[in-house]
Structures are given as C-alpha cells and as structure tokens.
Design a protein around this motif. Sequence first.
Motif, PDB file in Angstrom:
ATOM      1  N   SER A  47       0.950  -1.161  -0.526  1.00 11.70           N
ATOM      2  CA  SER A  47      -0.096   0.305   0.046  1.00 11.70           C
ATOM      3  C   SER A  47       0.764   1.200   0.173  1.00 11.70           C
ATOM      4  CB  SER A  47      -1.032  -0.145   1.456  1.00 11.70           C
ATOM      5  OG  SER A  47      -1.366   1.037   1.089  1.00 11.70           O
ATOM      6  N   ILE A  48       1.767   0.777   0.654  1.00  9.69           N
ATOM      7  CA  ILE A  48       2.450   2.302   0.620  1.00  9.69           C
ATOM      8  C   ILE A  48       3.633   2.181  -0.838  1.00  9.69           C
ATOM      9  CG2 ILE A  48       4.632   3.222   1.924  1.00  9.69           C
ATOM     10  CD1 ILE A  48       4.134   2.026   4.400  1.00  9.69           C
ATOM     11  N   LEU A  49       4.195   1.017  -1.063  1.00  5.84           N
ATOM     12  CA  LEU A  49       4.969   1.266  -2.525  1.00  5.84           C
ATOM     13  C   LEU A  49       3.813   2.084  -3.437  1.00  5.84           C
ATOM     14  CD1 LEU A  49       6.833   0.776  -4.224  1.00  5.84           C
ATOM     15  CD2 LEU A  49       6.069  -1.477  -4.105  1.00  5.84           C
ATOM     16  N   SER A  50       2.438   1.658  -3.390  1.00  2.00           N
ATOM     17  CA  SER A  50       1.476   1.915  -4.395  1.00  2.00           C
ATOM     18  C   SER A  50       1.014   3.572  -4.381  1.00  2.00           C
ATOM     19  CB  SER A  50      -0.006   1.503  -4.537  1.00  2.00           C
ATOM     20  OG  SER A  50      -0.181   0.213  -4.838  1.00  2.00           O
ATOM     21  N   SER A  51       1.170   4.050  -3.146  1.00  2.00           N
ATOM     22  CA  SER A  51       1.429   4.785  -2.861  1.00  2.00           C
ATOM     23  C   SER A  51       2.168   6.354  -3.974  1.00  2.00           C
ATOM     24  CB  SER A  51       0.879   5.814  -1.580  1.00  2.00           C
ATOM     25  OG  SER A  51      -0.115   5.474  -1.513  1.00  2.00           O
ATOM     26  N   ALA A  52       3.466   5.762  -3.247  1.00  2.00           N
ATOM     27  CA  ALA A  52       4.610   6.726  -3.443  1.00  2.00           C
ATOM     28  C   ALA A  52       4.784   6.060  -5.035  1.00  2.00           C
ATOM     29  CB  ALA A  52       6.424   5.598  -3.295  1.00  2.00           C
ATOM     30  N   ILE A  53       4.215   5.519  -5.281  1.00  2.00           N
ATOM     31  CA  ILE A  53       4.356   5.020  -7.135  1.00  2.00           C
ATOM     32  C   ILE A  53       3.329   5.982  -7.705  1.00  2.00           C
ATOM     33  CG2 ILE A  53       3.806   3.428  -8.788  1.00  2.00           C
ATOM     34  CD1 ILE A  53       4.781   0.693  -7.545  1.00  2.00           C
ATOM     35  N   SER A  54       1.710   6.201  -7.058  1.00  2.37           N
ATOM     36  CA  SER A  54       1.491   6.969  -7.865  1.00  2.37           C
ATOM     37  C   SER A  54       1.719   8.569  -7.635  1.00  2.37           C
ATOM     38  CB  SER A  54      -0.503   6.617  -6.926  1.00  2.37           C
ATOM     39  OG  SER A  54      -1.543   7.906  -7.481  1.00  2.37           O
ATOM     40  N   ALA A  55       2.407   9.046  -6.708  1.00  6.27           N
ATOM     41  CA  ALA A  55       2.905  10.541  -6.113  1.00  6.27           C
ATOM     42  C   ALA A  55       3.156  10.427  -8.053  1.00  6.27           C
ATOM     43  CB  ALA A  55       3.345  10.612  -4.546  1.00  6.27           C
ATOM     44  N   TYR A  56       4.395   9.531  -7.886  1.00  8.91           N
ATOM     45  CA  TYR A  56       5.836   9.694  -8.332  1.00  8.91           C
ATOM     46  C   TYR A  56       4.741  10.242  -9.394  1.00  8.91           C
ATOM     47  CZ  TYR A  56      10.275   9.751 -10.856  1.00  8.91           C
ATOM     48  OH  TYR A  56      11.646   9.523 -12.064  1.00  8.91           O
ATOM     49  N   ASP A  57       4.365   9.780 -10.396  1.00 11.40           N
ATOM     50  CA  ASP A  57       3.805   9.315 -11.813  1.00 11.40           C
ATOM     51  C   ASP A  57       2.603  10.801 -11.656  1.00 11.40           C
ATOM     52  OD1 ASP A  57       4.860   7.097 -12.355  1.00 11.40           O
ATOM     53  OD2 ASP A  57       2.993   5.695 -11.813  1.00 11.40           O
ATOM     54  N   ASN A  58       2.068  10.884 -10.947  1.00 10.54           N
ATOM     55  CA  ASN A  58       1.610  12.207 -10.673  1.00 10.54           C
ATOM     56  C   ASN A  58       1.677  13.705 -11.167  1.00 10.54           C
ATOM     57  OD1 ASN A  58      -1.022  13.776 -10.112  1.00 10.54           O
ATOM     58  ND2 ASN A  58      -0.301  14.287  -8.988  1.00 10.54           N
ATOM     59  N   LYS A 178       4.825  17.506  -3.051  1.00 13.73           N
ATOM     60  CA  LYS A 178       4.723  18.133  -1.287  1.00 13.73           C
ATOM     61  C   LYS A 178       4.489  15.897  -1.307  1.00 13.73           C
ATOM     62  CE  LYS A 178       5.062  22.218   0.025  1.00 13.73           C
ATOM     63  NZ  LYS A 178       3.874  23.474  -0.080  1.00 13.73           N
ATOM     64  N   ILE A 179       3.392  15.687  -1.985  1.00 18.05           N
ATOM     65  CA  ILE A 179       3.187  14.414  -1.701  1.00 18.05           C
ATOM     66  C   ILE A 179       3.713  13.478  -1.892  1.00 18.05           C
ATOM     67  CG2 ILE A 179       1.191  13.006  -2.342  1.00 18.05           C
ATOM     68  CD1 ILE A 179      -0.839  15.677  -2.785  1.00 18.05           C
ATOM     69  N   LYS A 180       4.625  13.826  -3.166  1.00 16.21           N
ATOM     70  CA  LYS A 180       5.716  12.680  -3.935  1.00 16.21           C
ATOM     71  C   LYS A 180       6.693  12.663  -2.422  1.00 16.21           C
ATOM     72  CE  LYS A 180       8.583  14.008  -6.267  1.00 16.21           C
ATOM     73  NZ  LYS A 180       9.828  14.371  -6.087  1.00 16.21           N
ATOM     74  N   ASP A 181       7.180  13.677  -2.200  1.00  9.54           N
ATOM     75  CA  ASP A 181       8.085  13.927  -1.216  1.00  9.54           C
ATOM     76  C   ASP A 181       7.658  13.296  -0.623  1.00  9.54           C
ATOM     77  OD1 ASP A 181      10.088  15.013  -2.988  1.00  9.54           O
ATOM     78  OD2 ASP A 181       9.848  17.030  -2.112  1.00  9.54           O
ATOM     79  N   LYS A 182       6.974  13.489   0.483  1.00 10.89           N
ATOM     80  CA  LYS A 182       6.649  12.777   1.441  1.00 10.89           C
ATOM     81  C   LYS A 182       5.580  10.977   1.246  1.00 10.89           C
ATOM     82  CE  LYS A 182       2.341  13.092   4.969  1.00 10.89           C
ATOM     83  NZ  LYS A 182       1.007  13.464   5.700  1.00 10.89           N
ATOM     84  N   SER A 183       5.733  10.762   0.304  1.00 15.39           N
ATOM     85  CA  SER A 183       5.737   9.257   0.246  1.00 15.39           C
ATOM     86  C   SER A 183       6.367   8.302  -0.224  1.00 15.39           C
ATOM     87  CB  SER A 183       4.390   9.160  -1.465  1.00 15.39           C
ATOM     88  OG  SER A 183       2.828  10.013  -1.108  1.00 15.39           O
ATOM     89  N   ILE A 184       7.287   9.307  -0.429  1.00 20.88           N
ATOM     90  CA  ILE A 184       8.434   8.724  -0.743  1.00 20.88           C
ATOM     91  C   ILE A 184       9.823   8.256   0.171  1.00 20.88           C
ATOM     92  CG2 ILE A 184      11.179   8.530  -1.828  1.00 20.88           C
ATOM     93  CD1 ILE A 184       9.004   8.186  -4.112  1.00 20.88           C
TER      94      ILE A 184
END
Length: 218
Positions: A47-58, A178-184
Amino acid sequence: MSRKSQTELQRIDQGKTAIGNSVANAEISELLAEVGYGTEKMQEGQSILSSAISAYDNNKVEDTETNLAHDLFDDKKEELEKIYAKHRKRAKLRFDEDASTLVKLELHKAIPTTYLEWLETVKVFYKVLLGDEALQLSLQGVKISQTELQETQGLISQTEKLREAYLNEDGESQDATKIKDKSIKNLDKWMVISYSYAEIALEDKPQLLESLGKFVKS
C-alpha cells in the motif's frame, strides 16, 4: 548503494523488488513471517509502495503540464514583446516633439524590466491609443492601424490568461511534489525497517537478501 544515494525511481524499483519477492518466494515469505513480516505487513508495504508510485507518476504529469503551460505563456509574451517594441519605436518617432503624448504613452522613460511593471506599461500604451482617435490617425503615418492596435490589445489579454494558467499549473505541480516527497519518505522508512527485520529473518541465508534487492558483501 544506500537508499540516500539512489534516485527516487531506483528507490521505488527496489521497493517493488523487495515486496514482490518477499511474497513470491515461499521460503523468504515463511522466514519473514517468523519475525512479524507476514501477509498483513507485506500488504501494508504494498500500500505504501503503491502510494509512492502514484504520487511519483502524478508529479511527473504535473511537471510536464507546468512546462507546457510555461512554454505557451512564454511564446505569447515574446510575441507581445516584439509587437510592442515595434509600435513603441514608431510611436516615439511620431510623437518625438509632443512631450505630453510621450508621457501619456509612457514613452518618456525606459521599459520596465519586471514582468508586472512591463505589462502595465504595455497596457497603458494601447489603452491610451485606442481611446484617442486623433492619436490613432497620427500613427497611420508610421503604418500602425487601429485594427493592429485592437489585435495587440487582444494579445495582451491572451498573455495574461496564459500566465494565469501557468501559475495555476505551477501551484498544482508544487503540491504534487510535496505529496510525492512525503510518499517517498514513507516508503524509505518502511523499507529501512523491513530490511532490518529481513536481515534477522535471513541471517542464516544472507544470499536470499539479494533477492530482496539488498546487496550483501561476500
């Protein structure tokens, strides 16, 4: 290579490898479960990984849209700059001996260097000209028509709208960053802890750590 020295994409890829093989490899899965990293923990990691991937792509999408919006604004601004420079030069020539008109058209001073002040100067120039038929008639002597003045005023409006669109995209891009940095960061934290448990679980079979993307010194 430590996670700190890796790119964000490399860290995401390492997460895919670690979580994917932790689930796919029965032996690793069983040993990890013994230290509390069973199915539930792997689902948390996924779940954490999926959020990071989604945030990175977005974030990538938003950055691209911002760059495109900036290019559109920049091209339109450059077009306006060229037309204004031509009109300004000809108007200065035409009204060279008319000090009051030079002041009204703000031709008596240097062109501002900051965007907002420059744009205001440009707007004043065309507003004054389009509001004075005598000045328009005079400018025909240097081949500046009323139609051309009206079209340029429309170009000013287009430039302003494109800048607004660019600033909006830039704001969205910053939020996405910001969202991507937090997710990573969340992924990094999960990976560091999970690797620590994996080292304990696989201490008798350290070679299996490499299946999780963790380099093991021979």
